[in-house]
Write a protein that holds these residues in place. Structure first.
Motif, PDB file in Angstrom:
ATOM      1  N   GLY A 121       0.802  -1.216   0.000  1.00 44.11           N
ATOM      2  CA  GLY A 121       0.000   0.000   0.000  1.00 44.11           C
ATOM      3  C   GLY A 121       0.838   1.270   0.000  1.00 44.11           C
ATOM      4  O   GLY A 121       0.379   2.333   0.408  1.00 44.11           O
ATOM      5  N   PHE A 122       2.076   1.133  -0.451  1.00 40.17           N
ATOM      6  CA  PHE A 122       2.945   2.310  -0.517  1.00 40.17           C
ATOM      7  C   PHE A 122       2.373   3.352  -1.470  1.00 40.17           C
ATOM      8  O   PHE A 122       1.908   3.024  -2.565  1.00 40.17           O
ATOM      9  CB  PHE A 122       4.327   1.910  -1.018  1.00 40.17           C
ATOM     10  N   THR A 123       2.462   4.606  -1.053  1.00 39.68           N
ATOM     11  CA  THR A 123       2.150   5.704  -1.953  1.00 39.68           C
ATOM     12  C   THR A 123       3.350   5.925  -2.868  1.00 39.68           C
ATOM     13  O   THR A 123       4.421   5.365  -2.657  1.00 39.68           O
ATOM     14  CB  THR A 123       1.900   6.994  -1.173  1.00 39.68           C
ATOM     15  N   LYS A 124       3.161   6.776  -3.854  1.00 41.63           N
ATOM     16  CA  LYS A 124       4.258   7.131  -4.756  1.00 41.63           C
ATOM     17  C   LYS A 124       5.452   7.659  -3.962  1.00 41.63           C
ATOM     18  O   LYS A 124       6.600   7.299  -4.208  1.00 41.63           O
ATOM     19  CB  LYS A 124       3.786   8.205  -5.743  1.00 41.63           C
ATOM     20  N   ASP A 125       5.157   8.528  -2.993  1.00 36.24           N
ATOM     21  CA  ASP A 125       6.213   9.125  -2.173  1.00 36.24           C
ATOM     22  C   ASP A 125       6.954   8.068  -1.358  1.00 36.24           C
ATOM     23  O   ASP A 125       8.170   8.140  -1.194  1.00 36.24           O
ATOM     24  CB  ASP A 125       5.616  10.166  -1.218  1.00 36.24           C
ATOM     25  N   GLN A 126       6.197   7.115  -0.839  1.00 36.57           N
ATOM     26  CA  GLN A 126       6.836   6.068  -0.046  1.00 36.57           C
ATOM     27  C   GLN A 126       7.719   5.181  -0.918  1.00 36.57           C
ATOM     28  O   GLN A 126       8.808   4.789  -0.527  1.00 36.57           O
ATOM     29  CB  GLN A 126       5.771   5.235   0.670  1.00 36.57           C
ATOM     30  N   LYS A 127       7.212   4.874  -2.103  1.00 39.33           N
ATOM     31  CA  LYS A 127       8.027   4.078  -3.035  1.00 39.33           C
ATOM     32  C   LYS A 127       9.319   4.814  -3.389  1.00 39.33           C
ATOM     33  O   LYS A 127      10.368   4.203  -3.516  1.00 39.33           O
ATOM     34  CB  LYS A 127       7.237   3.796  -4.318  1.00 39.33           C
ATOM     35  N   LYS A 128       9.183   6.123  -3.505  1.00 37.33           N
ATOM     36  CA  LYS A 128      10.336   6.932  -3.881  1.00 37.33           C
ATOM     37  C   LYS A 128      11.459   6.802  -2.846  1.00 37.33           C
ATOM     38  O   LYS A 128      12.643   6.886  -3.175  1.00 37.33           O
ATOM     39  CB  LYS A 128       9.892   8.398  -3.995  1.00 37.33           C
ATOM     40  N   GLN A 129      11.057   6.585  -1.591  1.00 36.65           N
ATOM     41  CA  GLN A 129      12.061   6.430  -0.535  1.00 36.65           C
ATOM     42  C   GLN A 129      12.910   5.184  -0.725  1.00 36.65           C
ATOM     43  O   GLN A 129      13.952   5.037  -0.091  1.00 36.65           O
ATOM     44  CB  GLN A 129      11.380   6.359   0.830  1.00 36.65           C
ATOM     45  N   PHE A 130      12.427   4.260  -1.542  1.00 38.47           N
ATOM     46  CA  PHE A 130      13.200   3.042  -1.800  1.00 38.47           C
ATOM     47  C   PHE A 130      13.678   2.967  -3.235  1.00 38.47           C
ATOM     48  O   PHE A 130      14.093   1.918  -3.702  1.00 38.47           O
ATOM     49  CB  PHE A 130      12.351   1.813  -1.464  1.00 38.47           C
ATOM     50  N   SER A 131      13.622   4.117  -3.911  1.00 36.40           N
ATOM     51  CA  SER A 131      13.996   4.118  -5.321  1.00 36.40           C
ATOM     52  C   SER A 131      15.456   3.701  -5.506  1.00 36.40           C
ATOM     53  O   SER A 131      15.814   3.116  -6.519  1.00 36.40           O
ATOM     54  CB  SER A 131      13.750   5.500  -5.932  1.00 36.40           C
ATOM     55  N   HIS A 132      16.295   3.966  -4.481  1.00 37.01           N
ATOM     56  CA  HIS A 132      17.697   3.559  -4.626  1.00 37.01           C
ATOM     57  C   HIS A 132      17.831   2.043  -4.740  1.00 37.01           C
ATOM     58  O   HIS A 132      18.730   1.545  -5.394  1.00 37.01           O
ATOM     59  CB  HIS A 132      18.531   4.078  -3.448  1.00 37.01           C
ATOM     60  N   MET A 133      16.911   1.289  -4.092  1.00 32.22           N
ATOM     61  CA  MET A 133      16.971  -0.171  -4.196  1.00 32.22           C
ATOM     62  C   MET A 133      16.550  -0.613  -5.604  1.00 32.22           C
ATOM     63  O   MET A 133      17.235  -1.403  -6.247  1.00 32.22           O
ATOM     64  CB  MET A 133      16.059  -0.826  -3.155  1.00 32.22           C
ATOM     65  N   LEU A 134      15.431  -0.071  -6.060  1.00 35.29           N
ATOM     66  CA  LEU A 134      14.964  -0.413  -7.407  1.00 35.29           C
ATOM     67  C   LEU A 134      16.011  -0.015  -8.435  1.00 35.29           C
ATOM     68  O   LEU A 134      16.291  -0.742  -9.383  1.00 35.29           O
ATOM     69  CB  LEU A 134      13.638   0.296  -7.696  1.00 35.29           C
ATOM     70  N   ASN A 135      16.618   1.142  -8.215  1.00 33.38           N
ATOM     71  CA  ASN A 135      17.643   1.642  -9.109  1.00 33.38           C
ATOM     72  C   ASN A 135      18.876   0.726  -9.089  1.00 33.38           C
ATOM     73  O   ASN A 135      19.404   0.352 -10.141  1.00 33.38           O
ATOM     74  CB  ASN A 135      18.009   3.061  -8.652  1.00 33.38           C
ATOM     75  N   ALA A 136      19.296   0.350  -7.888  1.00 31.79           N
ATOM     76  CA  ALA A 136      20.491  -0.498  -7.746  1.00 31.79           C
ATOM     77  C   ALA A 136      20.331  -1.802  -8.514  1.00 31.79           C
ATOM     78  O   ALA A 136      21.289  -2.323  -9.088  1.00 31.79           O
ATOM     79  CB  ALA A 136      20.761  -0.786  -6.271  1.00 31.79           C
ATOM     80  N   PHE A 137      19.092  -2.308  -8.535  1.00 33.85           N
ATOM     81  CA  PHE A 137      18.847  -3.599  -9.187  1.00 33.85           C
ATOM     82  C   PHE A 137      18.929  -3.530 -10.713  1.00 33.85           C
ATOM     83  O   PHE A 137      18.814  -4.548 -11.385  1.00 33.85           O
ATOM     84  CB  PHE A 137      17.470  -4.143  -8.776  1.00 33.85           C
ATOM     85  N   THR A 138      19.112  -2.321 -11.250  1.00 38.97           N
ATOM     86  CA  THR A 138      19.220  -2.207 -12.713  1.00 38.97           C
ATOM     87  C   THR A 138      20.662  -2.199 -13.190  1.00 38.97           C
ATOM     88  O   THR A 138      20.933  -2.035 -14.369  1.00 38.97           O
ATOM     89  CB  THR A 138      18.537  -0.921 -13.233  1.00 38.97           C
ATOM     90  N   TYR A 139      21.611  -2.337 -12.267  1.00 42.64           N
ATOM     91  CA  TYR A 139      23.025  -2.261 -12.660  1.00 42.64           C
ATOM     92  C   TYR A 139      23.747  -3.598 -12.524  1.00 42.64           C
ATOM     93  O   TYR A 139      24.957  -3.640 -12.302  1.00 42.64           O
ATOM     94  CB  TYR A 139      23.755  -1.195 -11.831  1.00 42.64           C
ATOM     95  N   GLY A 140      23.007  -4.691 -12.592  1.00 41.93           N
ATOM     96  CA  GLY A 140      23.658  -5.989 -12.487  1.00 41.93           C
ATOM     97  C   GLY A 140      23.634  -6.482 -11.058  1.00 41.93           C
ATOM     98  O   GLY A 140      24.619  -6.371 -10.330  1.00 41.93           O
ATOM     99  N   VAL A 141      22.480  -7.013 -10.656  1.00 38.57           N
ATOM    100  CA  VAL A 141      22.323  -7.508  -9.281  1.00 38.57           C
ATOM    101  C   VAL A 141      22.369  -9.034  -9.305  1.00 38.57           C
ATOM    102  O   VAL A 141      21.710  -9.664 -10.126  1.00 38.57           O
ATOM    103  CB  VAL A 141      21.001  -7.001  -8.668  1.00 38.57           C
ATOM    104  N   PRO A 142      23.155  -9.637  -8.428  1.00 37.92           N
ATOM    105  CA  PRO A 142      23.150 -11.101  -8.361  1.00 37.92           C
ATOM    106  C   PRO A 142      21.971 -11.570  -7.515  1.00 37.92           C
ATOM    107  O   PRO A 142      21.558 -10.867  -6.593  1.00 37.92           O
ATOM    108  CB  PRO A 142      24.471 -11.402  -7.644  1.00 37.92           C
ATOM    109  N   PRO A 143      21.416 -12.732  -7.788  1.00 38.74           N
ATOM    110  CA  PRO A 143      20.444 -13.312  -6.859  1.00 38.74           C
ATOM    111  C   PRO A 143      21.133 -13.469  -5.508  1.00 38.74           C
ATOM    112  O   PRO A 143      22.315 -13.823  -5.452  1.00 38.74           O
ATOM    113  CB  PRO A 143      20.143 -14.687  -7.472  1.00 38.74           C
ATOM    114  N   HIS A 144      20.427 -13.171  -4.432  1.00 35.67           N
ATOM    115  CA  HIS A 144      21.094 -13.199  -3.134  1.00 35.67           C
ATOM    116  C   HIS A 144      20.122 -13.465  -2.003  1.00 35.67           C
ATOM    117  O   HIS A 144      18.910 -13.350  -2.159  1.00 35.67           O
ATOM    118  CB  HIS A 144      21.859 -11.890  -2.891  1.00 35.67           C
ATOM    119  N   GLY A 145      20.673 -13.813  -0.871  1.00 37.00           N
ATOM    120  CA  GLY A 145      19.865 -14.085   0.306  1.00 37.00           C
ATOM    121  C   GLY A 145      20.762 -14.251   1.513  1.00 37.00           C
ATOM    122  O   GLY A 145      21.995 -14.185   1.396  1.00 37.00           O
TER     123      GLY A 145
END
Lengths: 469, 469
Positions: free
Chosen positions: B386-410
């Protein structure tokens, strides 16, 4: 690691000539020669060259899985610059696991010339560069060497609280509003000074931890904003000489093991009195290297016999008493030289403290002291600082603790960031930290500090003053 | 340690029969038999009996130096209860280094029956009791074993910031007002979740740290107020199976080495689905010991196949959106089971998450998951929360980071305090922490939280709301 893990590391390929392997990692570089493509594949162990025909299109820094056969390179094609230079991988199949778009900053260079704000914003990419990746690994190795060295000598690692009370070390505190006790605040520790002394009262005798310390001070090249890490060491029943020898052996063995290419220029390390250092070098952390261009020269030195007090100034945040008197030059728990005890009454500025500073190539990479363990001496020092009765009361637990059987004790706390910066010849401590905070207090990658919500502030019973103006 | 150190440890005396020694330590007990006095001297290595005539008067727990000769005890007088029971020290000279007044609490017992506030106020004395002293040493040994085990397997220890931005793990944050950016706040990390995932994007592949985590939640026996320590482990290119096997090997070897008297009741560890655990044991952390009175039985188990979401409530502090939707049962970065991806659209409550909980004797001693590494899946989960646009924006660095070659991880993060509590059979995590905070948020020994000065608050641009009412 697990039984399902069939992956081979890049560095292991040299031992697997003619075998089929599965490699996983990042595309370090691609060279397209028409039908034939050369790919440098990078994983945590290094880089290996892969060669294939009609490979699917792939961008640099994408994460891929390569199935292929390890083949020995002919003598003339051996690449002596990389550890896997004797082999290459004949690619059978290349699968793109995740695609990388173009990176916002180059990562193949050393990175020094790139704007630090850019590097911090994309720190997760900046850390991919060889230099930064190596720095992180060296940091881990150094910390592990220190820990094992201390564990082998009966030291006990003990964690002390981060949510605590101000430890007056002369810098500004970070405060944390308490929800359970509205109007009250925790402080983040400037160092675990009181806790480690209390651990000596507890009979631990030999304590250490890699302690996170917090100071709200303006940053410098050799000081990150906000937080830093020190190897906090405290011992009972020791003299200053014991502490100096312990540290000298620890660092000498560390250098030999982790930095075998480095040379310590003088051993045992030179010892200077504070006065001597100031007169001879106009610095209390003189750079004693014979040749400052030799990147492998390490000039360790001790600076001793600091005056116990300096003049107090407005900047001495610990006093807050308004009564300008004497300020401890190290901190208020440092023991006066036993020969100078009488001067505490007559001429405090002439009293020497049992403080020791560890200097490396012109940086203060550690400091410590023998501590006061006599309640009456500690009380006298509080008076000289100008503590009011109320202020003294805030430290009554220390005076009280000293009445239940306190061993003489002292210690040293080498700064891990600062030491790594000095020994690696880095221009800033931020080059040896994973996610450093910028000079304006901005965190790397994450957007902090940031606004709190109204309900958060309400729960904490605080208001933002600026909102009301 | 240093060359000037002539002290002998108590435990070393058995090897020094007929030699003159200098011992230093605490008076554990005194028995006065007229002219002859028996003293048990305690130092970090143990206890030894000292016998002397016409000794100066001395109180229990005082710190003393004893010079004397080690003599062998006759066969009939050997004390098999202590390691030094074959010898005693003929005291030549006893010097009181610091005198102890009477202690405000007994320390010769196990201490369980003493009021916890009293124990915390004088924690530096409470830690002298054998049980607490042992707990501190065991904690240090356990942490060191884990570190070396991980270092030997290519893991890199990396410190992540304490001054950071809220990591929404479902609990309340501690906030730190920023002086440099008035009106803004840092948050103390509830875990290094985002940083460790970013380190995977950085190519570290195998990361760990003993991470201090902060949650402003009400304390329980198995949860200290304010802060706790977890062994934070994250890996790239792994399956959930890899993580489970890694943890199982690590803990099995740890038990063998540090707790040889303990027996793991079933190996490989039982694995239960969340549904099975709830149906069969009405608990998601079932106690699978065969005999709950056997203090040396260790029943490890895995609980798997948790639902990815639970119903959202007011208590889910991370959302703040007011739009009650789905709440992640672990955290918002946990990957959905690959077979259930389509259910994300159709029936989110039926989606299983790749979460794994590590259970020991009825305690959840660790948890982790395979993480989402696809920006579109992460974005979908944000929407479901139920994140708003603004709330999603607070995690944009994660979404962004995943576009530069992210390995599957855990990864997985065993709680150090909780694990020690469980394996030592302690009734509370506070028994394995040096300076725990009380239920009301009061720190041990030091008087925090406490008032801030007006000038501190002014610099931080905040006001205490209560002051204005």
């Amino acid at each position: 690691m697990g039984k399902t893990d069939t992956r081979t590391l890049v560095a292991e390929t040299v031992e697997k000539v003619d075998e089929n392997v599965i490699l996983k990692g990042w595309i370090d570089s691609i060279r397209d020669h028409g039908k034939i493509t050369f790919i440098d594949l990078r994983d945590r162990s290094g880089i290996v060259q892969c060669v294939g025909q009609d490979l699917p299109s792939v961008t640099s820094e994408s994460v891929v899985e390569i199935q292929g056969k390890v083949s020995k390179r002919p003598e003339g094609l051996i690449n002596k610059n990389i550890k896997t230079g004797t082999v290459e991988i004949q690619v059978g199949k290349l699968e793109v696991i995740t695609k990388a778009q173009e990176l916002p900053l180059p990562i193949s260079s050393d990175g020094y010339s790139i704007d630090e704000n850019i590097r911090n914003k994309w720190r997760y990419l900046d850390l991919r560069r060889t230099r930064m990746n190596t720095n992180m690994k060296v940091r881990s190795k150094v910390a592990n060497f220190m820990r094992n060295w201390l564990n082998d000598r009966d030291f006990v690692e003990i964690e002390t609280p981060i949510l605590t009370k101000t430890t007056p070390e002369g810098a500004r505190d970070f405060l944390v509003p308490s929800r359970l006790q509205p109007g009250n605040f925790y402080a983040l520790p400037q160092s675990p000074q009181q806790y480690k002394q209390l651990l000596m009262v507890a009979g631990i005798e030999r304590y250490y931890q890699f302690a996170r310390c917090f100071r709200d001070e303006d940053p410098r090249a050799d000081r990150a904003y906000g937080e830093f890490t020190q190897l906090d060491i405290e011992m009972s029943f020791v003299t200053q000489e014991d502490i100096l020898q312990m540290a000298e052996i620890l660092f000498t063995e560390l250098v030999k093991k982790i930095f075998p290419e480095k040379k310590i220029s003088k051993s045992p390390w030179p010892r200077l009195s504070h006065r001597e250092a100031m007169e001879k070098y106009r610095s209390d952390k003189p750079d004693l290297r014979k040749n400052k261009n030799d990147k492998d020269e390490l000039a360790f030195a001790w600076v001793l016999d600091f005056p116990l007090f300096t003049e107090q100034s407005e900047e001495d945040y610990f006093h807050g008493s308004g009564v300008a008197k004497f300020a401890p030059s190290h901190h208020m728990f440092t023991a006066p030289h036993p020969d100078d005890i009488e001067l505490l009454e007559k001429d405090p500025m002439k009293v020497r403290g049992l403080q020791h500073d560890l200097v490396l190539n012109g940086y203060e990479v550690g400091g410590g002291s023998i501590r006061i363990h006599q309640p009456e001496v500690q009380s006298k020092v509080f008076d000289l600082i100008g503590f009011t009765k109320d202020q003294k009361k805030q430290f009554s637990h220390m005076l009280n603790a000293f009445t239940y059987g306190v061993p003489p004790h002292g210690g040293i706390a080498p700064g891990l960031d600062r030491f790594l910066m000095a020994i690696l010849g880095e221009p800033s401590v931020r080059e040896v930290m994973a996610f450093p905070t910028s000079a304006s207090g901005q965190t790397a990658v994450l957007d902090a500090p940031s606004k709190a919500t109204e309900s958060q502030l309400k729960e904490l019973a605080i208001k933002v003053a600026a909102d009301e103006e």
